[in-house]
Structures are given as C-alpha cells and as structure tokens.
Scaffold this motif. Structure first.
Motif, PDB file in Angstrom:
ATOM      1  N   GLU A 277       0.827  -1.213   0.000  1.00 42.16           N
ATOM      2  CA  GLU A 277       0.000   0.000   0.000  1.00 42.16           C
ATOM      3  C   GLU A 277       0.862   1.263   0.000  1.00 42.16           C
ATOM      4  O   GLU A 277       0.559   2.235  -0.699  1.00 42.16           O
ATOM      5  N   ALA A 278       1.957   1.239   0.759  1.00 43.99           N
ATOM      6  CA  ALA A 278       2.825   2.425   0.798  1.00 43.99           C
ATOM      7  C   ALA A 278       3.438   2.677  -0.582  1.00 43.99           C
ATOM      8  O   ALA A 278       3.502   3.821  -1.056  1.00 43.99           O
ATOM      9  N   CYS A 279       3.885   1.611  -1.219  1.00 48.76           N
ATOM     10  CA  CYS A 279       4.536   1.749  -2.528  1.00 48.76           C
ATOM     11  C   CYS A 279       3.518   2.215  -3.577  1.00 48.76           C
ATOM     12  O   CYS A 279       3.782   3.140  -4.356  1.00 48.76           O
ATOM     13  N   ALA A 280       2.336   1.585  -3.583  1.00 48.08           N
ATOM     14  CA  ALA A 280       1.308   1.952  -4.564  1.00 48.08           C
ATOM     15  C   ALA A 280       0.822   3.380  -4.324  1.00 48.08           C
ATOM     16  O   ALA A 280       0.660   4.159  -5.281  1.00 48.08           O
ATOM     17  N   ASN A 281       0.619   3.762  -3.057  1.00 51.36           N
ATOM     18  CA  ASN A 281       0.127   5.110  -2.777  1.00 51.36           C
ATOM     19  C   ASN A 281       1.152   6.177  -3.170  1.00 51.36           C
ATOM     20  O   ASN A 281       0.795   7.248  -3.665  1.00 51.36           O
ATOM     21  N   SER A 282       2.422   5.852  -2.961  1.00 51.03           N
ATOM     22  CA  SER A 282       3.474   6.775  -3.370  1.00 51.03           C
ATOM     23  C   SER A 282       3.432   6.980  -4.891  1.00 51.03           C
ATOM     24  O   SER A 282       3.554   8.104  -5.390  1.00 51.03           O
ATOM     25  N   LEU A 283       3.217   5.882  -5.615  1.00 53.79           N
ATOM     26  CA  LEU A 283       3.094   5.976  -7.082  1.00 53.79           C
ATOM     27  C   LEU A 283       1.850   6.776  -7.473  1.00 53.79           C
ATOM     28  O   LEU A 283       1.924   7.690  -8.311  1.00 53.79           O
ATOM     29  N   PHE A 284       0.707   6.446  -6.870  1.00 54.80           N
ATOM     30  CA  PHE A 284      -0.530   7.177  -7.212  1.00 54.80           C
ATOM     31  C   PHE A 284      -0.361   8.676  -6.933  1.00 54.80           C
ATOM     32  O   PHE A 284      -0.801   9.521  -7.721  1.00 54.80           O
ATOM     33  N   ASP A 285       0.286   8.992  -5.809  1.00 53.82           N
ATOM     34  CA  ASP A 285       0.456  10.406  -5.445  1.00 53.82           C
ATOM     35  C   ASP A 285       1.281  11.152  -6.493  1.00 53.82           C
ATOM     36  O   ASP A 285       0.918  12.253  -6.918  1.00 53.82           O
ATOM     37  N   ILE A 286       2.391  10.544  -6.908  1.00 50.62           N
ATOM     38  CA  ILE A 286       3.264  11.294  -7.827  1.00 50.62           C
ATOM     39  C   ILE A 286       2.638  11.388  -9.219  1.00 50.62           C
ATOM     40  O   ILE A 286       2.812  12.373  -9.928  1.00 50.62           O
ATOM     41  N   VAL A 287       1.850  10.376  -9.598  1.00 46.75           N
ATOM     42  CA  VAL A 287       1.164  10.443 -10.894  1.00 46.75           C
ATOM     43  C   VAL A 287       0.074  11.513 -10.843  1.00 46.75           C
ATOM     44  O   VAL A 287      -0.077  12.322 -11.775  1.00 46.75           O
ATOM     45  N   GLN A 288      -0.663  11.556  -9.731  1.00 49.59           N
ATOM     46  CA  GLN A 288      -1.734  12.549  -9.628  1.00 49.59           C
ATOM     47  C   GLN A 288      -1.195  13.977  -9.474  1.00 49.59           C
ATOM     48  O   GLN A 288      -1.881  14.937  -9.798  1.00 49.59           O
ATOM     49  N   SER A 289       0.044  14.104  -9.019  1.00 46.01           N
ATOM     50  CA  SER A 289       0.654  15.438  -8.925  1.00 46.01           C
ATOM     51  C   SER A 289       1.170  15.914 -10.283  1.00 46.01           C
ATOM     52  O   SER A 289       1.645  17.045 -10.410  1.00 46.01           O
ATOM     53  N   ASN A 290       1.131  15.004 -11.281  1.00 46.85           N
ATOM     54  CA  ASN A 290       1.649  15.297 -12.631  1.00 46.85           C
ATOM     55  C   ASN A 290       3.163  15.450 -12.687  1.00 46.85           C
ATOM     56  O   ASN A 290       3.702  15.847 -13.717  1.00 46.85           O
ATOM     57  N   LYS A 291       3.852  15.121 -11.577  1.00 49.14           N
ATOM     58  CA  LYS A 291       5.322  15.140 -11.640  1.00 49.14           C
ATOM     59  C   LYS A 291       5.826  13.941 -12.446  1.00 49.14           C
ATOM     60  O   LYS A 291       6.916  13.981 -12.996  1.00 49.14           O
ATOM     61  N   VAL A 292       5.054  12.877 -12.447  1.00 50.40           N
ATOM     62  CA  VAL A 292       5.358  11.720 -13.295  1.00 50.40           C
ATOM     63  C   VAL A 292       4.165  11.482 -14.213  1.00 50.40           C
ATOM     64  O   VAL A 292       3.046  11.263 -13.737  1.00 50.40           O
ATOM     65  N   ARG A 293       4.407  11.570 -15.516  1.00 55.03           N
ATOM     66  CA  ARG A 293       3.371  11.245 -16.500  1.00 55.03           C
ATOM     67  C   ARG A 293       3.608   9.832 -17.002  1.00 55.03           C
ATOM     68  O   ARG A 293       4.756   9.465 -17.269  1.00 55.03           O
ATOM     69  N   ILE A 294       2.546   9.072 -17.126  1.00 54.30           N
ATOM     70  CA  ILE A 294       2.689   7.693 -17.601  1.00 54.30           C
ATOM     71  C   ILE A 294       2.432   7.679 -19.110  1.00 54.30           C
ATOM     72  O   ILE A 294       1.361   8.088 -19.562  1.00 54.30           O
ATOM     73  N   ASN A 295       3.413   7.224 -19.854  1.00 54.21           N
ATOM     74  CA  ASN A 295       3.276   7.188 -21.314  1.00 54.21           C
ATOM     75  C   ASN A 295       2.913   5.788 -21.757  1.00 54.21           C
ATOM     76  O   ASN A 295       3.785   4.928 -21.862  1.00 54.21           O
ATOM     77  N   VAL A 296       1.622   5.568 -22.022  1.00 56.92           N
ATOM     78  CA  VAL A 296       1.232   4.278 -22.615  1.00 56.92           C
ATOM     79  C   VAL A 296       1.450   4.456 -24.123  1.00 56.92           C
ATOM     80  O   VAL A 296       0.554   4.846 -24.865  1.00 56.92           O
ATOM     81  N   ASN A 297       2.678   4.212 -24.555  1.00 57.12           N
ATOM     82  CA  ASN A 297       3.065   4.536 -25.941  1.00 57.12           C
ATOM     83  C   ASN A 297       2.641   3.477 -26.940  1.00 57.12           C
ATOM     84  O   ASN A 297       2.613   3.746 -28.137  1.00 57.12           O
ATOM     85  N   GLN A 298       2.343   2.262 -26.478  1.00 59.95           N
ATOM     86  CA  GLN A 298       1.893   1.192 -27.368  1.00 59.95           C
ATOM     87  C   GLN A 298       0.715   0.480 -26.731  1.00 59.95           C
ATOM     88  O   GLN A 298       0.745   0.183 -25.528  1.00 59.95           O
ATOM     89  N   THR A 299      -0.322   0.243 -27.521  1.00 66.03           N
ATOM     90  CA  THR A 299      -1.385  -0.666 -27.068  1.00 66.03           C
ATOM     91  C   THR A 299      -1.573  -1.741 -28.137  1.00 66.03           C
ATOM     92  O   THR A 299      -1.493  -1.463 -29.337  1.00 66.03           O
ATOM     93  N   TYR A 300      -1.797  -2.960 -27.685  1.00 66.39           N
ATOM     94  CA  TYR A 300      -2.041  -4.099 -28.574  1.00 66.39           C
ATOM     95  C   TYR A 300      -3.276  -4.807 -28.051  1.00 66.39           C
ATOM     96  O   TYR A 300      -3.529  -4.823 -26.833  1.00 66.39           O
ATOM     97  N   ALA A 301      -4.031  -5.421 -28.957  1.00 62.12           N
ATOM     98  CA  ALA A 301      -5.069  -6.343 -28.497  1.00 62.12           C
ATOM     99  C   ALA A 301      -4.380  -7.502 -27.782  1.00 62.12           C
ATOM    100  O   ALA A 301      -3.278  -7.910 -28.181  1.00 62.12           O
ATOM    101  N   LEU A 302      -5.030  -8.022 -26.735  1.00 57.79           N
ATOM    102  CA  LEU A 302      -4.440  -9.157 -26.015  1.00 57.79           C
ATOM    103  C   LEU A 302      -4.100 -10.294 -26.981  1.00 57.79           C
ATOM    104  O   LEU A 302      -3.063 -10.958 -26.829  1.00 57.79           O
ATOM    105  N   ALA A 303      -4.951 -10.492 -27.989  1.00 60.34           N
ATOM    106  CA  ALA A 303      -4.705 -11.564 -28.964  1.00 60.34           C
ATOM    107  C   ALA A 303      -3.394 -11.360 -29.710  1.00 60.34           C
ATOM    108  O   ALA A 303      -2.824 -12.318 -30.253  1.00 60.34           O
ATOM    109  N   ASP A 304      -2.892 -10.128 -29.738  1.00 59.89           N
ATOM    110  CA  ASP A 304      -1.634  -9.828 -30.442  1.00 59.89           C
ATOM    111  C   ASP A 304      -0.442  -9.774 -29.485  1.00 59.89           C
ATOM    112  O   ASP A 304       0.562  -9.096 -29.751  1.00 59.89           O
ATOM    113  N   ALA A 305      -0.542 -10.485 -28.380  1.00 62.70           N
ATOM    114  CA  ALA A 305       0.552 -10.470 -27.395  1.00 62.70           C
ATOM    115  C   ALA A 305       1.876 -10.906 -28.017  1.00 62.70           C
ATOM    116  O   ALA A 305       2.944 -10.397 -27.644  1.00 62.70           O
ATOM    117  N   ALA A 306       1.827 -11.842 -28.974  1.00 67.06           N
ATOM    118  CA  ALA A 306       3.073 -12.301 -29.609  1.00 67.06           C
ATOM    119  C   ALA A 306       3.780 -11.136 -30.300  1.00 67.06           C
ATOM    120  O   ALA A 306       5.006 -10.987 -30.196  1.00 67.06           O
TER     121      ALA A 306
END
Ligand code: NDP
Length: 325
Positions: A277-306
C-alpha cells in the motif's frame, strides 16, 4: 467464456496463443475481475523463454500486472466489493480478459487514474518507486545513471528522479529514444549503441562518477557499469534485457573502488500489505501530482501479445505498453 493467452511450450513470441478458458467462481480470499488493461513487462519475456521458471510449470497464463473492475467476491473478503476499480503487479496469470485473483495482490485505483493507465503502470511505477526511494535514497545531492532510459521503467524513473532533485544521466539506443528521455527528466542521455558510456559519464561528472547505477540491461552493460560509479557507490542490477550477468565475481567490487552491489526485485519490496500500500500510494500520489506522467506509448489487443513481445525484444517500444482484452 473468458479469453487468455496460454503458454503450452517455452520459446519465442509465437508460443503466445489465445484460448477460451472456463473460469470458476472466485475462491476464499479471492475476487474475480474483468480486466481493462494488462501490462506488458520484460519479465513476461523471461517466463516465456524459461529464463525464469513458472511456479505452476506448463501450461501457464503469463503476465503479472493488470487493472480492472471487481465482478464477484469470494468468501472471507471484506476489503473489496463488486464494482471496485483495482490493480495489481505481482499476480501470475494476467494475460486474460477475466481472472480470479488473491486480494493480497490488489489495491484500489484512485478515481483520477484511468484503468487503462493503471493496468500498465503498476509494475514499472512501483519499481521506480522502490529503486529511487528505498534501494537508494535519491535526493538533490545524487547523481545517477539509469540504463534503458526510454523504456517502461526508464521513463518513469527519469521523471521521478528529477522530482527528487537529482542529476539524472540515462542511456538509450537511438536518437528518438534519447529525445524522449530528455523530455522525461533526464539531464543527459548517452547513445550506448554508438558511444562509450563510461567515458561520457566521466566527462559529465568531471571524472567523479555517479553515486548509483541502475542497470536492467545486464550482460551488455556489465562490467562497464561499475566503471561509472564513484568509490563506495552502489550498483543496482535489476534486470536482464540483453541477457543475465553470468560471471559476477564479488572481488570486482573491491577492485572498482569498494563498491556496493544489490540485485533487488519489486516482489521483495511489496511482500506485505503495508509495504504494497505504501509503494502503490506513493506511485498514485506522484502520478496525480503530474510530476510523473505515464506514457502508454503502445497498445495491442491481447490476442496480439506475440507481436507485442516481438516488438519489446526488438527494442521497438518506448515507455509503457498495454494489452487490451
Ligand atoms: P523496457 O521498456 O525498458 O524494454 C527494455 C529496453 O532495454 C529496450 O527498449 C532497450 O532500450 C533496452 N535493451 C538494451 N539491450 C537490449 C537487448 N539486447 N534486448 C532488448 N532490449 C534491450 O522494459 P521494462 O520497462 O519492462 O523493463 C526494464 C528492465 O527492468 C527489464 O530488464 C526488466 O526485467 C527490469 N525490471 C526489473 C524489476 C525488478 O524489480 N528487478 C521490475 C521491473 C522491471 P534501448 O533500445 O534504448 O537500448
């Protein structure tokens, strides 16, 4: 019927095949979730190839990370209810549209964070959290080197280290990745495919070396990484993207300046409920502060996992990658 990627033989990306699976109701201490996103991580490659062994043997459903909505609750569960938005980073069997999961792995996702983002940021983000805040306490006095700076962990770590006030040096394998890393917290980024990163680090640090090297590349950056560290500094070996470091002789730490070395894993840092919980909350806090932006740069359908695995191993991805059921 739920869909899942099932590995029936170890090997290349083509062993990742989608199948229909029958899901039992959740057992005691479990909930069932419908997944919105699954995180692609390099550790999934290690399990697919057999570098790391799946506890359940073959066949197995790969993946450790995802996020979704609770659809059913097993006996002895009071912490979660149907409809909760949840995420996890440490539960085998993530590559599925729906799954049962022990609640020990789960945290609730704050409303401001989309599930598609949460599903791809927990493992990499909590890794950045413990590496920079627990394995070594990074602060304004710290100069650090982070390999694979434009990767999933790398882009989060660069921003986080900058938020902690550090001087942040990275390495990356192409000009595009260098530009990306420079836009995500790194002060200096070295192309380690064309340039000698040891001499560049020495130049940047006026010959002093860095306090800590974070090395997830492994074989290709060892032992050169040790030559970047100042006397009594720390080598954090936390991955094997180019292959494992095989011939590590502890005496090398004396020769290179009384160095410290550690080989940590996220799962050792989130093994208890308070630690998770401490680790996850620390991550949630910094993401919500916008100091860390999460770049989901690629998305694939699960079927295309290969295809997703092939691209990750071919160094074609940057930032984080989500598989969408
Ligand atoms: P990345 O997105 O960082 O992908 C790996 C990157 O490593 C590539 O994009 C590439 O970047 C670089 N790389 C260098 N050499 C090779 C090679 N021979 N083959 C493939 N890639 C290479 O992956 P993740 O963010 O998922 O994970 C990063 C690392 O961190 C992995 O090694 C992973 O196992 C480790 N890890 C460890 C954890 C722990 O707790 N110990 C937890 C989470 C991740 P470039 O092109 O710039 O060289």
């Amino acid at each position: 019927m739920a869909q899942a990627i099932v590995v029936r033989a170890l090997g290349g990306p083509d062993v990742l095949k989608m199948e229909g699976i029958t899901l039992q109701p959740p057992g005691p201490g479990e909930v069932q979730i419908r997944q919105a996103a699954i995180g692609l991580n390099f550790i999934d490659v290690y399990f697919r190839t057999g570098l790391y062994k799946s506890a359940e043997g073959l066949p197995f459903i790969p993946g450790k990370e995802g996020a979704g909505v609770v659809t059913a609750v097993g006996d002895n569960v009071s912490r979660f209810v149907v409809g909760d938005r949840v995420a996890y980073a440490s539960a085998d069997g993530a590559y599925a549209s729906e799954r049962n999961i022990e609640i020990a792995h789960l945290v609730k996702v704050p409303d401001g964070i989309p599930l598609e983002t949460a599903g791809a940021m927990m493992l990499k983000g909590m890794t950045a959290q413990y590496l920079l805040n627990q394995t070594f306490k990074v602060g304004p006095e710290t100069t650090l080197l982070f390999h694979a700076a434009a990767g999933g962990v790398g882009l989060i770590a660069g921003q986080w280290a900058k938020a902690l006030g550090a001087t942040v040096i990275g390495t990356a394998g192409s000009q595009d990745k260098i530009d990306l890393a420079l836009a995500h917290g790194y002060d200096h980024v070295i192309n380690y495919r064309t340039d000698n990163f040891v001499s560049q680090v020495k130049e940047i640090t006026s010959g002093k070396g860095v306090d800590v090297v974070y090395d997830s590349v492994g074989r290709d950056t060892y032992p050169a990484s040790l030559d970047c560290i100042k006397p009594r500094g720390l080598w954090v070996s936390f991955g094997n993207s180019s292959g494992p470091v095989d011939a590590f002789n502890i005496g090398v730490l004396a020769q290179k300046g009384s160095l410290f070395a550690t080989r940590p894993t996220l799962f050792g840092y989130i093994a208890t409920r308070p630690a998770l919980e401490a680790c996850a909350n620390s991550l949630f806090d910094i993401v919500q502060s916008n100091k860390v932006r999460i770049n989901v740069n690629q998305t694939y359908a699960l079927a295309d996992a290969a295809q997703a695995h092939a691209d990750l191993e071919a160094r074609k991805t940057s930032g984080t990658t989500a598989l969408i059921p």
